[in-house]
Write an enzyme that holds these catalytic residues in place. Structure first.
Site, PDB file in Angstrom:
ATOM      1  N   LYS A  66      -1.163  -5.158   4.041  1.00  0.00           N
ATOM      2  CA  LYS A  66      -2.209  -5.722   4.882  1.00  0.00           C
ATOM      3  C   LYS A  66      -1.674  -6.348   6.160  1.00  0.00           C
ATOM      4  CE  LYS A  66      -5.570  -5.388   4.280  1.00  0.00           C
ATOM      5  NZ  LYS A  66      -6.159  -4.149   4.808  1.00  0.00           N
ATOM      6  N   ASP A 106       0.825  -1.209   0.000  1.00  0.00           N
ATOM      7  CA  ASP A 106       0.000   0.000   0.000  1.00  0.00           C
ATOM      8  C   ASP A 106       0.855   1.253   0.000  1.00  0.00           C
ATOM      9  OD1 ASP A 106      -1.777  -2.244   1.137  1.00  0.00           O
ATOM     10  OD2 ASP A 106      -3.164  -0.625   0.579  1.00  0.00           O
TER      11      ASP A 106
HETATM   12  C1  LIG Z   1      -2.713  -4.364  -5.191  1.00  0.00           C
HETATM   13  S1  LIG Z   1      -2.164  -4.005  -3.614  1.00  0.00           S
HETATM   14  C2  LIG Z   1      -3.662  -4.131  -2.699  1.00  0.00           C
HETATM   15  C3  LIG Z   1      -3.393  -3.962  -1.224  1.00  0.00           C
HETATM   16  O1  LIG Z   1      -4.538  -3.351  -0.617  1.00  0.00           O
HETATM   17  C4  LIG Z   1      -5.036  -4.232   0.360  1.00  0.00           C
HETATM   18  O2  LIG Z   1      -5.596  -3.559   1.444  1.00  0.00           O
HETATM   19  P1  LIG Z   1      -7.199  -3.275   1.455  1.00  0.00           P
HETATM   20  O3  LIG Z   1      -7.876  -4.526   0.997  1.00  0.00           O
HETATM   21  O4  LIG Z   1      -7.481  -2.927   2.916  1.00  0.00           O
HETATM   22  O5  LIG Z   1      -7.419  -2.091   0.548  1.00  0.00           O
HETATM   23  C5  LIG Z   1      -3.829  -5.030   0.779  1.00  0.00           C
HETATM   24  O6  LIG Z   1      -2.998  -4.286   1.636  1.00  0.00           O
HETATM   25  C6  LIG Z   1      -3.193  -5.288  -0.548  1.00  0.00           C
HETATM   26  O7  LIG Z   1      -1.864  -5.681  -0.486  1.00  0.00           O
END
Ligand SMILES: CSC[C@H]1O[C@H](OP(=O)(O)O)[C@H](O)[C@@H]1O
Length: 358
Positions: free
Chosen positions: A257, A246
Site C-alpha cells: 500500500k 501485494d
Molecule cells: C494481506 S495483504 C493486504 C494488502 O492489500 C492492501 O491493498 P488494497 O487494500 O488496495 O487491496 C494493502 O496493500 C495490504 O498490505
C-alpha cells in the site's frame, strides 16, 4: 498459540455456501455490515475492481471462487466450456494489476483443470481447489503469526508499541490476516502496549478496517494521520513496523500500500525494525526487482472525494495506491515457509527451496 488465535476469530469477510459467494462489503465498514452476493465470475471481477473485497490474499481467494462459478455457467451454456472459460479468466485477471495472489490463484485453478482425469467432474474439482486455496491461506496466516510473534519476542520480551499500515487482517485474507495476524498473536502473547495504525489515505483501510478489527478484539489501537508517522516515530517508542505485501520480487523488493516505502525510510532513520508478512503466493520470481511490479493507479475522484464532499474539481491527481519498498530497507520477510532476514535474491531462493542460508 494456534489454538488461542483460533479462539479469537471473529471477523469473516468471504462466505462460500452452496456454490454462491457472499462478500462483506468493505466499502461500508465499519458503520455498516452489508453482504453482497456474487453469482458469476463477472460479479466477482466487479467486486474486486470496486473494492467490495480488497487485500491481496482475499482477492486471490475470491477470484478462485469466481472461476468456479464461471465454470458452472459455462457448463450450463453447453459447447466448448474450456474456450468460454477463458473469458472468465481474463475478466478476473484484469480486475486489479498488483496483487500477485490474484494471478497465483488463477494459475492454481488453471493447473487444476489441466490435471483433470478422464470422467472427472470439472466443477467439483474447481470448487474443491478454490476451497483449498481459501483454507491454505488461513492456515498460512496462523503459521506466519507464530513466526512473527517469535521474532518480536526475541527482539524484546516485554509489551511494546507496534505500527502497521493499511489493512492486512481477516478482511484482507482467508482469516486472521498476515501482518495483522502477527499483531494478533503478539497481543495474545502479552507483547503489545499499543498498535499504531495509519489511516491509509485515500481508502482509509487503516482507520476504517484495521481499527475495527483490532477494537473488536480488545487490542489497544491508536489511529494517526499518514502524515503524522514521522513525528510519531520521533516522539514515541515504536519497536516494529509490521506490514503486508501485494507482491514480492525475486530480490525481496516489496509492493505494498502507498505509504509503505516512506514508513520503511522512517524506520531506517529511527532505528525501528521493519517486518513484511506475506505468504509465498505473493512472491513473483519472474520479476527481478520491484521496478518490474505493476503499480495500480486509481481514479482521482477516490482522492478528491471525502465523505461525499469534493475537495477540488477538474484538478490533476497523482493516485498510485501501491509503492515499492526496496529489500535493503526491510529487516525481515515472514512467510509460511519461514523467515528471510535482510532479504535478498539468494535469501528468497533459499526460502523457496527450503535451504538454510546460514
Ligand atoms: C494481506 S495483504 C493486504 C494488502 O492489500 C492492501 O491493498 P488494497 O487494500 O488496495 O487491496 C494493502 O496493500 C495490504 O498490505
Amino acid at each position: 498459540m494456534r489454538e488461542r488465535l483460533l479462539a479469537t476469530e471473529k471477523v469473516k469477510s468471504i462466505d462460500w455456501c452452496e456454490g454462491r459467494l457472499r462478500l462483506l462489503d468493505q466499502r461500508r465498514l465499519p458503520m455498516q455490515e452489508i453482504w453482497q452476493t456474487c453469482d458469476t465470475a463477472a460479479d466477482v471481477a466487479s467486486a474486486i475492481r470496486e473494492m467490495v473485497v480488497r487485500g491481496a490474499p482475499a482477492i486471490g481467494i475470491c477470484a478462485a471462487y469466481g472461476l468456479a462459478m464461471g465454470l458452472r455457467t459455462r457448463l450450463a451454456e453447453g459447447g466448448d466450456w474450456r474456450l468460454a472459460l477463458e473469458e472468465d479468466f481474463r475478466l478476473l485477471a484484469e480486475s486489479r494489476p498488483t496483487a500477485a495472489n490474484l494471478f497465483w490463484a488463477l494459475r492454481q485453478m488453471r493447473e487444476r483443470l489441466e490435471r483433470l482425469k478422464p470422467g472427472e467432474d470439472p466443477l467439483v474439482a474447481l470448487e474443491a481447489q478454490a476451497a483449498s486455496i481459501h483454507a491454505s491461506d488461513r492456515e498460512a496466516n496462523l503459521t506466519m503469526a507464530q513466526f512473527g510473534l517469535e521474532l518480536i519476542r526475541k527482539h524484546r520480551g516485554s509489551p511494546q508499541n507496534l505500527l502497521t499500515h493499511c489493512n492486512t487482517g481477516a478482511l484482507a485474507s482467508g482469516g486472521f490476516g498476515t501482518a495483522l495476524g502477527v499483531i494478533r498473536a503478539a497481543h495474545l502473547g502479552g507483547l503489545v502496549e499499543c498498535v499504531y495504525v495509519g489511516e491509509t489515505r485515500p481508502w482509509l483501510q487503516g482507520s476504517r478496517l484495521t481499527a475495527w478489527e483490532l477494537q473488536g478484539e480488545g487490542v489497544p489501537v491508536c489511529v494517526h494521520a499518514d502524515s503524522a508517522a514521522a513525528h510519531l516515530l520521533k516522539t514515541r517508542a515504536i519497536s516494529w513496523i509490521i506490514v503486508g505485501a501485494d507482491r514480492i520480487a525475486a530480490n525481496g523488493d516489496v509492493a505494498n500500500k502507498i505509504g509503505t516505502y516512506s514508513l520503511a525510510v522512517l524506520a531506517m532513520h529511527h532505528g525501528v525494525r521493519f517486518m513484511v508478512v506475506a505468504s509465498t503466493s505473493a512472491i513473483d520470481l519472474t520479476l527481478e526487482s520491484g521496478d518490474d511490479i505493476p503499480l495500480e493507479e486509481r481514479a482521482g475522484t477516490e482522492l478528491l472525494e471525502v465523505n461525499g464532499q469534493r475537495c477540488a474539481a477538474d484538478v490533476e491527481t497523482f493516485n498510485p495506491v501501491f509503492d515499492i519498498t526496496p529489500a535493503d530497507l526491510i529487516d525481515v520477510i515472514v512467510t509460511e515457509k519461514g523467515v528471510v532476514e535482510r532479504p535478498s535474491t539468494a535469501g528468497i531462493e533459499a526460502l523457496l527451496s527450503h535451504r538454510r542460508l546460514h
